[in-house]
Motif scaffolding. Structure first.
Motif, mmCIF file in Angstrom:
data_model
loop_
_atom_site.group_PDB
_atom_site.id
_atom_site.type_symbol
_atom_site.label_atom_id
_atom_site.label_comp_id
_atom_site.label_asym_id
_atom_site.label_seq_id
_atom_site.Cartn_x
_atom_site.Cartn_y
_atom_site.Cartn_z
ATOM 1 N N THR A 1 7.102 -23.655 41.830
ATOM 2 C CA THR A 1 5.809 -24.298 42.084
ATOM 3 C C THR A 1 4.597 -23.598 41.563
ATOM 4 O OG1 THR A 1 5.555 -23.638 44.422
ATOM 5 C CG2 THR A 1 6.750 -25.829 44.035
ATOM 6 N N ILE A 2 3.397 -24.046 41.311
ATOM 7 C CA ILE A 2 2.201 -23.196 40.878
ATOM 8 C C ILE A 2 1.956 -22.524 42.019
ATOM 9 C CG2 ILE A 2 0.048 -23.612 40.050
ATOM 10 C CD1 ILE A 2 0.900 -25.703 38.320
ATOM 11 N N GLN A 3 1.488 -21.356 41.714
ATOM 12 C CA GLN A 3 0.808 -20.463 42.789
ATOM 13 C C GLN A 3 -0.704 -21.061 43.283
ATOM 14 O OE1 GLN A 3 1.575 -17.710 44.287
ATOM 15 N NE2 GLN A 3 -0.178 -17.115 45.132
ATOM 16 N N LEU B 1 3.042 -17.710 38.821
ATOM 17 C CA LEU B 1 1.749 -17.344 38.007
ATOM 18 C C LEU B 1 1.434 -17.896 36.728
ATOM 19 C CD1 LEU B 1 2.273 -15.541 40.722
ATOM 20 C CD2 LEU B 1 0.885 -13.857 39.616
ATOM 21 N N ALA B 2 2.483 -17.607 35.910
ATOM 22 C CA ALA B 2 2.196 -17.686 34.527
ATOM 23 C C ALA B 2 3.664 -18.031 33.951
ATOM 24 C CB ALA B 2 1.663 -16.649 33.787
ATOM 25 N N PHE C 1 3.943 -16.674 20.395
ATOM 26 C CA PHE C 1 4.354 -17.513 21.534
ATOM 27 C C PHE C 1 3.124 -17.554 22.455
ATOM 28 C CE2 PHE C 1 5.192 -12.681 22.049
ATOM 29 C CZ PHE C 1 4.373 -12.564 23.343
ATOM 30 N N MET C 2 3.420 -18.774 23.285
ATOM 31 C CA MET C 2 2.111 -18.996 24.097
ATOM 32 C C MET C 2 2.533 -18.699 25.669
ATOM 33 S SD MET C 2 0.400 -20.579 21.784
ATOM 34 C CE MET C 2 -0.879 -21.422 22.974
ATOM 35 N N VAL C 3 1.062 -18.398 26.294
ATOM 36 C CA VAL C 3 1.428 -18.024 27.639
ATOM 37 C C VAL C 3 0.388 -18.935 28.373
ATOM 38 C CG1 VAL C 3 0.951 -16.095 29.350
ATOM 39 C CG2 VAL C 3 1.975 -15.709 27.107
ATOM 40 N N THR C 4 0.892 -19.614 29.303
ATOM 41 C CA THR C 4 0.189 -20.483 30.269
ATOM 42 C C THR C 4 -0.049 -19.891 31.418
ATOM 43 O OG1 THR C 4 0.829 -22.602 29.196
ATOM 44 C CG2 THR C 4 -0.097 -22.714 31.272
ATOM 45 N N VAL C 5 -1.405 -19.526 31.784
ATOM 46 C CA VAL C 5 -1.801 -18.676 33.140
ATOM 47 C C VAL C 5 -2.153 -19.853 33.955
ATOM 48 C CG1 VAL C 5 -3.086 -16.853 34.293
ATOM 49 C CG2 VAL C 5 -2.171 -16.717 31.969
#
Length: 217
Positions: free
Chosen positions: A18-20, A167-168, A186-190
């Protein structure tokens, strides 16, 4: 001065977590935004020159650039912001059994400026698993953060400690243009209120470890 990317629609979390929700600021509050941040990491294949690793926002605006010094006695990479200010410096402990790396504030490599230590969870591993210990976690019994996933698939996820709080996360973005130009993208979603400069510093460590072939994934 940081140049924050524009807000993006909130993506769905991975089924494995789950999202932090608790804010996490490690490097500076200017890097923690109240909305998800999507960043593109682009590496020129086989490039050892400045600008071989770029981090941009969804509008292709440069947010960070990594300058590498790979042919010296000590492997060192420095993450700069768009204005050319050093954000963090990553070094590697040579001959370490678990591929230990150190992340320092700014251009420093002094112990007093240590932000965190990153090491591989196991000596031999088929999947990427890293333990991250903040500088004040001197006993290093329980990691403050963990990185898990497959580097070859660019599908790693960064968790808070031993929890399932994400977290990401990253995923690969392959285009015809990137293939012809010899670029790995590549993509990083934070996620909201998470220090994206800290997340990118961990991505730099990941890139360094796997670029040397120390991990299978």
């Amino acid at each position: 001065m940081a140049f924050p990317p524009p807000p993006q629609p909130q993506p769905q979390p991975s089924p494995s977590g789950t999202i932090q929700l608790t804010p996490i600021t490690i490097i500076g509050p200017q890097y923690s935004l109240p909305y998800p941040v999507d960043l593109a990491c682009t590496r020129k294949v086989l490039s050892l020159t400045d600008g071989g690793f770029l981090v941009t926002d969804v509008n292709d605006t440069v947010i960070f650039k990594v300058k590498e010094k790979l042919l010296s006695v000590h492997d060192k990479r420095t993450l700069f912001d768009a204005a050319g200010n050093p954000v963090v410096t990553v070094t590697e402990k040579m001959l370490s059994m678990h591929g230990r790396h150190f992340v320092y504030r700014g251009a420093s490599t002094d112990e007093k400026d240590l932000i965190c230590t990153v090491k591989q969870s196991k000596l031999l591993q088929w999947k990427t698993t890293l333990d991250v210990f903040l500088a004040n976690n001197t006993k290093m019994n329980v990691p403050d953060f963990k990185v898990k996933g497959s580097w070859s698939d660019r599908s790693c996820v960064i968790y808070a400690g031993e929890s399932n709080n994400i977290l990401a996360q990253m995923h690969k973005k392959t285009t015809i243009q990137s293939v012809f130009l010899g670029k790995d993208k590549f993509m990083v979603t934070v996620y909201p209120n998470i220090d994206y400069a800290f997340i990118i510093s961990l991505i730099v460590v990941l890139d360094d470890i796997n670029g040397e072939g120390q991990s299978s994934e």
